[in-house]
Design a protein around this motif. Structure first.
Motif, PDB file in Angstrom:
ATOM      1  N   ALA A   1     -46.857  92.656 -23.147  1.00 39.08           N
ATOM      2  CA  ALA A   1     -47.370  93.361 -21.402  1.00 39.08           C
ATOM      3  C   ALA A   1     -46.437  93.478 -21.147  1.00 39.08           C
ATOM      4  N   VAL A   2     -46.189  92.315 -21.076  1.00 38.51           N
ATOM      5  CA  VAL A   2     -44.868  92.672 -19.227  1.00 38.51           C
ATOM      6  C   VAL A   2     -43.448  93.140 -20.157  1.00 38.51           C
ATOM      7  N   TRP A   3     -43.145  93.691 -20.791  1.00 43.39           N
ATOM      8  CA  TRP A   3     -42.104  94.188 -21.752  1.00 43.39           C
ATOM      9  C   TRP A   3     -42.169  95.878 -21.749  1.00 43.39           C
TER      10      TRP A   3
ATOM     11  N   LEU B   1     -52.910  86.473 -18.203  1.00 38.88           N
ATOM     12  CA  LEU B   1     -53.012  85.521 -17.654  1.00 38.88           C
ATOM     13  C   LEU B   1     -54.034  84.970 -16.694  1.00 38.88           C
ATOM     14  N   VAL B   2     -54.965  85.224 -17.185  1.00 40.61           N
ATOM     15  CA  VAL B   2     -56.311  83.822 -17.115  1.00 40.61           C
ATOM     16  C   VAL B   2     -56.518  83.266 -18.432  1.00 40.61           C
ATOM     17  N   LEU B   3     -56.467  84.457 -19.123  1.00 38.78           N
ATOM     18  CA  LEU B   3     -56.326  83.532 -20.591  1.00 38.78           C
ATOM     19  C   LEU B   3     -55.620  81.993 -20.139  1.00 38.78           C
ATOM     20  N   LEU B   4     -54.259  82.793 -20.477  1.00 33.82           N
ATOM     21  CA  LEU B   4     -53.054  81.627 -20.294  1.00 33.82           C
ATOM     22  C   LEU B   4     -53.737  80.331 -19.361  1.00 33.82           C
TER      23      LEU B   4
ATOM     24  N   HIS C   1     -51.057  96.397 -17.576  1.00 31.18           N
ATOM     25  CA  HIS C   1     -51.088  95.828 -17.300  1.00 31.18           C
ATOM     26  C   HIS C   1     -52.395  95.103 -16.774  1.00 31.18           C
ATOM     27  N   ALA C   2     -53.559  96.310 -16.987  1.00 28.59           N
ATOM     28  CA  ALA C   2     -54.672  94.918 -17.250  1.00 28.59           C
ATOM     29  C   ALA C   2     -54.636  94.255 -18.846  1.00 28.59           C
TER      30      ALA C   2
END
Length: 76
Positions: A20-22, A46-49, A39-40
């Motif tokens: 997603a970042v890439w 990030l929340v899952l991480l 971005h979503a």
């Protein structure tokens, strides 16, 4: 969820976050009709991480995660 499943899920979410970042940093191409909202996807990953890291911490320490604002005096 045991330690092996948590580590596999952590690796998968980290991979999704990296993709997603890439993809979010690629330049926009005019004329493309549909785009994945990267971005979503990053926010959800990030929340899952963070949740998986907290779960991993509870597995490694042996102490369950208890929310601070709930269950105590003055909580909800």
């Amino acid at each position: 969820m045991d330690l092996t499943e948590t580590l596999v899920a952590l690796a998968a979410v980290t991979g999704v976050l990296a993709v997603a970042v890439w993809r979010a940093h690629r330049p926009w191409q005019p004329g493309r009709i549909w785009r994945v909202p990267w971005h979503a996807v990053m926010a959800l990953a990030l929340v899952l991480l963070l949740g998986l890291l907290a779960h991993l911490g509870s597995l490694l320490t042996g102490r369950p995660i208890t929310p601070r604002g709930l269950g105590g005096p003055g909580g909800l």
